[in-house]
Enzyme design. Structure first.
Site, PDB file in Angstrom:
ATOM      1  N   GLU A 103       0.865  -1.178   0.000  1.00 41.25           N
ATOM      2  CA  GLU A 103       0.000   0.000   0.000  1.00 41.25           C
ATOM      3  C   GLU A 103       0.899   1.223   0.000  1.00 41.25           C
ATOM      4  O   GLU A 103       1.996   1.207   0.551  1.00 41.25           O
ATOM      5  CB  GLU A 103      -0.952  -0.004   1.190  1.00 41.25           C
ATOM      6  CG  GLU A 103      -0.256  -0.082   2.513  1.00 41.25           C
ATOM      7  CD  GLU A 103      -1.172  -0.561   3.616  1.00 41.25           C
ATOM      8  OE1 GLU A 103      -0.882  -0.182   4.758  1.00 41.25           O
ATOM      9  OE2 GLU A 103      -2.131  -1.294   3.369  1.00 41.25           O
ATOM     10  N   TYR A 115       6.315   1.166  -8.729  1.00 42.71           N
ATOM     11  CA  TYR A 115       5.640  -0.108  -8.524  1.00 42.71           C
ATOM     12  C   TYR A 115       4.946  -0.588  -9.799  1.00 42.71           C
ATOM     13  O   TYR A 115       5.024  -1.766 -10.146  1.00 42.71           O
ATOM     14  CB  TYR A 115       4.644  -0.014  -7.365  1.00 42.71           C
ATOM     15  CG  TYR A 115       5.291   0.306  -6.032  1.00 42.71           C
ATOM     16  CD1 TYR A 115       6.460  -0.322  -5.631  1.00 42.71           C
ATOM     17  CD2 TYR A 115       4.725   1.247  -5.175  1.00 42.71           C
ATOM     18  CE1 TYR A 115       7.053  -0.020  -4.413  1.00 42.71           C
ATOM     19  CE2 TYR A 115       5.310   1.540  -3.959  1.00 42.71           C
ATOM     20  CZ  TYR A 115       6.474   0.912  -3.574  1.00 42.71           C
ATOM     21  OH  TYR A 115       7.056   1.206  -2.373  1.00 42.71           O
TER      22      TYR A 115
END
Length: 145
Positions: A103, A115
């Site tokens: 997260e 990411y």
């Protein structure tokens, strides 16, 4: 830069990196406990004999979770974060992870781009997850490692 496993002698530097990079930082004691856990992986990003970053992940039941990925501000934007991320994913796979999640703050666009470029996809949000400042968390997954 060299990516290697974090050792107890690194804990003070890792705690300093933690405090410099996160609004809600983990304490040295929490880092030390994490280092002792058989499910956790802590990696150090070392350059010139000092830590410039560190990463933490947990692997349970074939799933990995990246808990921390921190590079000191003066060392960002030069591929160090990518190298550390790749090290965490590799180490998690060696511990049996077949998928990984994480997260990230909604406003952290640089991290989100990193990411995504590494194969993670945005799948959900946690409303008002972060404090100081209040912000949503973007939940990302790499379903196949």
């Amino acid at each position: 830069m060299m990516v290697r496993y974090l050792v107890p002698a690194d804990l003070e530097q890792a705690a300093q990196i933690e405090a410099a990079c996160f609004h809600e930082s983990w304490s040295r004691a929490l880092l030390e406990e994490s280092l002792k856990s058989p499910w956790n992986l802590l990696l150090a990003a070392e350059e010139g004999g000092r830590l410039v970053g560190y990463g933490a992940a947990c692997v349970i039941g074939g799933e990995g979770e990246i808990q921390r990925l921190a590079i000191l501000k003066d060392y960002r934007q030069n591929g160090r974060g990518r190298e550390l991320l790749e090290g965490l994913v590799k180490a998690a796979k060696e511990k049996g992870a077949r998928a990984m999640t994480l997260e990230v703050r909604e406003s952290n666009l640089a991290a989100r781009r990193l990411y995504i470029s590494a194969g993670f996809r945005e799948e959900a949000r946690r409303k008002d997850y972060y404090r100081a400042p209040r912000e949503d968390a973007v939940i990302m997954w790499a379903r196949t490692l």
